[in-house]
Design an enzyme around this catalytic site. Sequence first.
Site, PDB file in Angstrom:
ATOM      1  N   ARG A 102     -69.880  19.934  49.628  1.00 23.87           N
ATOM      2  CA  ARG A 102     -71.263  19.911  50.095  1.00 23.87           C
ATOM      3  C   ARG A 102     -71.894  21.305  50.069  1.00 23.87           C
ATOM      4  O   ARG A 102     -73.100  21.432  49.851  1.00 23.87           O
ATOM      5  CB  ARG A 102     -71.333  19.313  51.502  1.00 23.87           C
ATOM      6  CG  ARG A 102     -71.213  17.789  51.487  1.00 23.87           C
ATOM      7  CD  ARG A 102     -71.200  17.202  52.870  1.00 23.87           C
ATOM      8  NE  ARG A 102     -71.326  15.746  52.823  1.00 23.87           N
ATOM      9  CZ  ARG A 102     -70.969  14.944  53.810  1.00 23.87           C
ATOM     10  NH1 ARG A 102     -70.459  15.441  54.919  1.00 23.87           N
ATOM     11  NH2 ARG A 102     -71.123  13.634  53.696  1.00 23.87           N
ATOM     12  N   LYS A 104     -64.086  -1.083  57.131  1.00 22.89           N
ATOM     13  CA  LYS A 104     -64.709  -2.180  57.861  1.00 22.89           C
ATOM     14  C   LYS A 104     -65.821  -2.875  57.094  1.00 22.89           C
ATOM     15  O   LYS A 104     -66.708  -2.231  56.548  1.00 22.89           O
ATOM     16  CB  LYS A 104     -65.282  -1.654  59.182  1.00 22.89           C
ATOM     17  CG  LYS A 104     -64.237  -1.103  60.137  1.00 22.89           C
ATOM     18  CD  LYS A 104     -64.887  -0.587  61.406  1.00 22.89           C
ATOM     19  CE  LYS A 104     -63.850  -0.062  62.394  1.00 22.89           C
ATOM     20  NZ  LYS A 104     -64.483   0.462  63.622  1.00 22.89           N
ATOM     21  N   GLY A 112     -69.179  10.279  50.842  1.00 23.93           N
ATOM     22  CA  GLY A 112     -68.209   9.963  51.886  1.00 23.93           C
ATOM     23  C   GLY A 112     -66.770  10.090  51.427  1.00 23.93           C
ATOM     24  O   GLY A 112     -66.399  11.026  50.712  1.00 23.93           O
ATOM     25  N   GLY A 172     -73.595   7.566  53.767  1.00 21.93           N
ATOM     26  CA  GLY A 172     -74.412   6.751  54.662  1.00 21.93           C
ATOM     27  C   GLY A 172     -75.833   6.607  54.172  1.00 21.93           C
ATOM     28  O   GLY A 172     -76.416   5.515  54.206  1.00 21.93           O
TER      29      GLY A 172
END
Length: 398
Positions: free
Chosen positions: A34, A199, A355, A379
């Site tokens: 990043r 998830k 991510g 995200g």
Amino acid sequence: MRTLDDLDVKGRRVLVRADLNVPLDGEKITDDGRIRASVPTISALAGAGAKVVVCAHLGRPKGQVTPKYSLRPVAGRLGELLGQDVAFASDVVGDSARGCVESLQDGQVVLLENLRFEPGEESKDDATRRAFAERLAGLAELYVGDGFGAVHRRHASVYDVPQLLPHAAGGLVVAEVEVLKKLTQEPERPYAVVLGGAKVSDKLDVIANLLTKVDRLLVGGGMAYTFLKAQGHEVGRSLLQEDQLDQVRGFLDEAAERGVELVLPVDVLAAVTFAADAEHEVVGATAIPADREGLDIGPRTRELFASKLADAKTVFWNGPMGVFEFDAFAGGTRAVAEALIARTGEGAFTVVGGGDSAAAVRRLGLPEDGFSHISTGGGASLEYLEGKTLPGLAALEA
């Protein structure tokens, strides 16, 4: 959306909202991706004679000064990449910040301390957040939004400050938005999406939206076991979200109705425990022993997924296929990444959705230029693909 070309920055104080949220082992940066992604915009501004004030967050200190989340190590690495010293302010809008900013000469750069040390940055109260934004905006004359990984947050530095200063989008944000538009506005087909991670609940909205757009949806990682259970299969001690079973059954039905090919694992690496050196074996995805948990997709699934990507013209990948942090269970994630690299080489448009997927590419030593694009914001990318309005982008477009 205005860009850097629309701003006259020479001799002016420019506040750059960057995304420098990197993983640290103590004070050692373990993945500087990043920071490297932020360098082109910061370098361009400094090269144009701006006095560059960089602000960013790190971790989740929740409005408290927390030494382990200090950006000080990032200032050193940023300076190395820029090829110049980067001053570091020990606070965000206090005496140190004001002093560092006032001493800047044209072309110099300062990094402020972690924005999230200030309660106003993430406050849900508009007045509190606005008050902090006004103090932050007071450090500069112009604003550049370049922290794509935070544009889905209604935070002071992302949403409120650009309303207070003349503003533009940095090169990184412009590039990310162009990629997302390419994924959502008439993508070349076949269009395949690979989703993984832990998830299903993290990706409910994006799955619902993608089912209206894609030709194939490949599901791996921990979330695959909820899909397998929804089909009536036993999954042993594998990660399972019982409360999402009805939702997933709905996805399976909708995919069939829309003619979307939904591809699930056919075999997995089933381990006796969650550990790097866990005893494990390859078992059928519909025959996971009761005392074992799936920690990666198996060899037949790797081949299956690669075959389903072999003719894709557009591919979006978000989420690892297994516990890639453990070498024994990184093979599935590597296989998907290598399949994307092969498609890139044959002219397909391939996007790694930030991510853990981006982290896996670097951890596995794969070439970053083997993909069309690696996003800095998982995200933010997912929320865009869900069709949501991203507050930070809305503020930049105003």
